[in-house]
Write an enzyme that holds these catalytic residues in place. Structure first.
Site, PDB file in Angstrom:
ATOM      1  N   ASN A 134       0.830  -1.216   0.218  1.00 34.91           N
ATOM      2  CA  ASN A 134      -0.107   0.089   0.108  1.00 34.91           C
ATOM      3  C   ASN A 134       0.831   1.239  -0.106  1.00 34.91           C
ATOM      4  OD1 ASN A 134      -1.477   2.229   2.107  1.00 34.91           O
ATOM      5  ND2 ASN A 134      -2.723   1.449   0.579  1.00 34.91           N
ATOM      6  N   GLU A 197      -0.726   0.860  -5.372  1.00 34.20           N
ATOM      7  CA  GLU A 197      -0.788   2.295  -5.884  1.00 34.20           C
ATOM      8  C   GLU A 197       0.606   2.512  -6.564  1.00 34.20           C
ATOM      9  OE1 GLU A 197      -3.554   2.358  -2.518  1.00 34.20           O
ATOM     10  OE2 GLU A 197      -1.510   1.569  -2.792  1.00 34.20           O
ATOM     11  N   ASP A 248      -7.268  20.427   9.518  1.00 31.62           N
ATOM     12  CA  ASP A 248      -7.279  19.563   8.297  1.00 31.62           C
ATOM     13  C   ASP A 248      -7.828  20.384   7.111  1.00 31.62           C
ATOM     14  OD1 ASP A 248      -7.594  17.314   7.059  1.00 31.62           O
ATOM     15  OD2 ASP A 248      -8.660  16.415   8.578  1.00 31.62           O
TER      16      ASP A 248
END
Length: 423
Positions: A134, A197, A248
């Site tokens: 990953n 990915e 965020d």
């Protein structure tokens, strides 16, 4: 290719500055222009870059139109390929290995006073466990010179970490900062099923550069992009540490949680390295969050109508709102596009559908299309009790939200004369 090639045209800030708050302050003072900081007090010998990755800059760098890049991203998801392993002596990221591990010497920024401290926000984690690999983004709070606490959102890497924890095992990882943008775009993708990915990044590299993605094998057995600025060998341990608060992508402050602790073993970097010091809630953050979602939205809309472009908006934080450009063939195609777009990215709560003459990245042109082509009582879709995004602070306690879609397209066959702008 290399991250540093994107630095062309960025202004160089040579005055002495601190990684604590000064980078953000300078960015705001200069209109958030692309910048490279070459004289950071805590990090002699290391540079930092901000505001480098935007939709416009990436498309210019790749030499493609925005709609074409979305199609290329979708193609790479369907056609992953293998990167090519090259020797360490041919890998710029292996040119230097830090004596001892001292994360404090890297230009890891502390952007907002509201943050808990210095954060890696643009570094990706490459991990392998249980026969799967990953590559993904996970913010990391610097705890001390050799450890970070990382926020693992409920996706593939968290599942891997939980499996390893149940087995009483650590996960070897490589933390990469400043790889080629194709690696960053691939690492920002999320899939319903586990997908490698790095293999998607390799396909993008071949398609956009006509050359393979070069990787190098680390001493812990994992691979890293050979031309990255930094490759750091580390482990996701069984320990937990407090992570947060953190500003965020919405500009709101995320909570404090107990999250996995990463322990660093080796830090490799290029000569005169450039650390990607992405500003959370900035345009780069929105680009990396939103652009990799555009292909899934476009694919979903293209299944019901001709879709030519998709843009995740800045006002929607690159995640919660999009503008979808279509070529309607039948009455009702705009409404079909709304439903398909919301299905293609379930975190969205707003979709605006426009014709091909509207620049989806221009908020003023999109609003103009709404004001001249949209009637609220018949061109609006409102859905209640829908799955919401955890990034939306207005969602209900059970995680649901309402959603809206607005159709600002003209019906096929209508006389365009009264609707065309001369500006």
């Amino acid at each position: 290719m290399a991250f540093r090639e994107l630095l062309e045209g960025a202004s160089v800030v040579g005055e002495p500055m601190s990684v604590k708050f000064s980078i953000l302050e300078k960015s705001i003072a200069t209109g958030n222009a692309p910048m490279v900081f070459s004289n950071l007090e805590e990090s002699p010998g290391h540079r930092a870059a901000i505001n480098i990755l935007t939709r416009q800059r990436l498309c210019e760098y790749f030499g493609v139109a925005p709609g074409e890049l979305i199609d290329i991203l979708a193609w790479a998801m369907e056609n992953p390929s293998e990167p090519v392993i090259v020797p360490k002596e041919e890998s710029p990221v292996m040119d230097n290995t830090m004596e001892g591990v001292d994360l404090g010497r890297l230009p890891i920024p502390w952007h907002y006073p509201e943050d808990a401290g210095r954060y890696q926000s643009a570094s990706i984690i490459i991990a392998e466990y249980g026969g799967e690999r990953n590559t993904s983004f996970h913010r990391q709070l610097l705890k001390d010179n050799g450890r970070t606490a990382t926020r693992l959102v409920p996706r593939h890497l968290r599942t891997m970490a939980e499996s390893a924890e149940n087995d009483g095992q650590e996960i070897p990882i490589v933390v990469v900062n400043g790889p080629d943008p194709v690696v960053l775009l691939a690492g920002a993708m999320s899939f319903d099923e586990p997908l490698d990915e790095l293999r998607v990044a390799a396909a993008l590299h071949e398609r956009l550069y006509n050359s393979p993605l070069r990787v190098v094998q680390m001493s812990n057995g994992l691979i890293s992009p050979a031309d990255a600025e930094y490759a750091m060998e580390a482990r996701i341990t069984l320990d937990r540490g407090s992570e947060g608060p953190y500003v965020d992508i919405t500009g709101t402050v995320d909570d404090v949680r107990m999250e996995p602790v990463i322990e660093y073993d080796k830090i490799h970097h290029r000569d005169d390295p450039v650390f990607h010091a992405l500003i959370p809630a900035g345009l780069e953050h929105m680009t990396l969050m939103g652009m990799p979602r555009a292909p899934t939205i476009k694919q979903a809309v293209s299944s019901v109508v001709d879709c030519t472009d998709v843009y995740l908006t800045e006002g929607g934080c690159g995640w919660l709102s999009s503008v979808v450009q279509i070529s309607p063939a039948e009455v009702g195609d705009g409404v079909k596009a709304i439903h398909a777009a919301l299905d293609g990215h379930r975190s969205m709560k707003q979709v605006i559908v426009v014709d091909k003459d509207i620049d989806v990245a221009s908020s003023s042109r999109v609003e103009w299309a709404l004001m001249t082509r949209w009637q609220p009582d018949k061109d609006t879709v409102i859905l209640s009790e829908q799955k919401g995004s955890s990034l939306d602070p207005s969602r209900s306690e059970d995680g649901t939200t309402s959603k809206i879609g607005m159709d600002a397209t003209l019906e096929p066959g209508v006389d365009w004369g009264p609707y065309e702008s001369v500006l």
